[in-house]
Design an enzyme around this catalytic site. Structure first.
Site, mmCIF file in Angstrom:
data_model
loop_
_atom_site.group_PDB
_atom_site.id
_atom_site.type_symbol
_atom_site.label_atom_id
_atom_site.label_comp_id
_atom_site.label_asym_id
_atom_site.label_seq_id
_atom_site.Cartn_x
_atom_site.Cartn_y
_atom_site.Cartn_z
ATOM 1 C CE LYS A 52 -3.842 -2.505 1.767
ATOM 2 N NZ LYS A 52 -4.331 -3.321 2.847
ATOM 3 C CD GLN A 96 -3.755 -5.133 5.916
ATOM 4 O OE1 GLN A 96 -3.506 -4.157 5.233
ATOM 5 N NE2 GLN A 96 -4.431 -6.167 5.427
ATOM 6 C CG ASP A 119 -10.434 -1.215 3.896
ATOM 7 O OD1 ASP A 119 -10.099 -1.450 2.720
ATOM 8 O OD2 ASP A 119 -9.792 -1.598 4.887
#
Ligand code: NAP
Length: 284
Positions: A52, A96, A119
């Site tokens: 990322k 995460q 997300d």
């Protein structure tokens, strides 16, 4: 068989994002910023976070890595999320998953400002996807839709079967296909006759996590087959949920693993971060 090349489509998405980011960073004097939180030392998660950061550099974003020890408490993590919510240089926040067992994942996700929730896991964003009025889509299903579009495939009126009903892939995937007027069936571990449900599908999306579960006899001639799975085969090689070698000659379109959905998930995160940044400056 037509191969849908996720690497190529992802490169195009990232290229567009980079162009916009460059232009807008000059206008506003600040780059789009993505904060990524990693708790603990899971090696796979560490690779995802590193990727990322690499993607951010590639598209001209600022990235802020917060690597925390596995012993981090709920209070410490909540305090970090609060701090990132208030940080004007941070436009997107990603925690995460999975988090270590002692942490309450849902409470952390719920604490992220929905406007920075790149997300799209916050209940507000999940609800907005349901009613079709959203800013962000979860990266993997959004990437799948981009792949379908890139191949010039129309979903409208088609029979679509999604295998898997997780909150991050299967359920939103089904919703996006429904939004585009697909007739959608969702399968899971309790589905009675998986092969029959699959054989009917014009568009088959496998998001299970079982190596080579989908074999040629389960696929309709000419179907579009999208493989979300990321598994290891008997030789430790990365493979999908679809038995690519047997299915490729029967499918009309198919995505490979690696090089299919995976790169798209990464590209869509960059796109979502750009969207969050634009919205922070009041542009669509
Ligand atoms: P998950 O939360 O474990 O969900 C798996 C789903 O598959 C569940 O709904 C489960 O049913 C269903 N299932 C399990 N065994 C089945 C069977 N034999 N027949 C039919 N359905 C079955 O997994 P996930 O997070 O959605 O991820 C799915 C796969 O996609 C994994 O391989 C993951 O690594 C991969 N993935 C890839 C990307 C990418 O960027 N390429 C991104 C995210 C995930 P129940 O609900 O009944 O248990």
């Amino acid at each position: 068989m037509n191969l849908i090349n996720g690497k190529e489509v992802a490169a195009k998405v990232k290229n567009d994002v980079r162009g916009d980011a460059e232009y807008l960073s000059d206008c506003f004097g600040v780059k789009p910023g993505l904060a990524v939180i990693l708790v603990g030392d899971d090696p796979a998660s560490a690779v995802y976070v590193k990727n990322k950061t690499k993607d951010c550099a590639e598209v001209g974003f600022e990235s802020f890595e917060h690597i925390l020890p596995a012993s981090t408490t709920q209070e410490e993590l909540m305090a970090l999320v609060k701090q990132l919510n208030a940080d004007k240089k941070v436009h997107g926040i990603l925690c995460q998953l999975p988090l270590p067992k002692h942490l309450n994942e849902r409470e952390i996700i719920n604490a992220i400002d929905p406007k920075k929730d790149v997300d799209a896991f916050h209940p507000e964003n999940v609800g907005r996807i349901m009613i079709g009025d959203y800013d962000f889509l979860p990266c993997t299903p959004a990437g799948v839709m981009e792949l379908i579009h890139s191949a010039g495939i129309s979903v409208s009126g088609k029979k679509c079967t999604v295998i898997g009903r997780s909150n991050i892939v299967g359920k939103p995937m089904a919703m996006l296909l429904l939004h585009e007027n697909g007739t959608v069936t969702v399968c899971h571990s309790k589905t009675r006759n998986l092969a029959e449900e699959c054989k009917d599908a014009d568009i088959l999306v496998a998001a299970v996590g079982r190596a080579k579960l989908i074999t040629a006899d389960m696929v309709k001639e000419g179907a579009v087959v999208i493989d979300v799975g990321m598994n290891r085969d008997e030789n430790g090689k990365l493979c999908g949920d679809v038995d690519f070698e047997s299915v490729k000659d029967k499918a009309g379109f198919i995505t490979p693993v690696p090089g299919g959905v995976g790169p798209m998930t990464r590209a869509m995160l960059m796109k979502n971060t750009l969207t969050a940044y634009k919205k922070a400056f009041g542009i669509r």
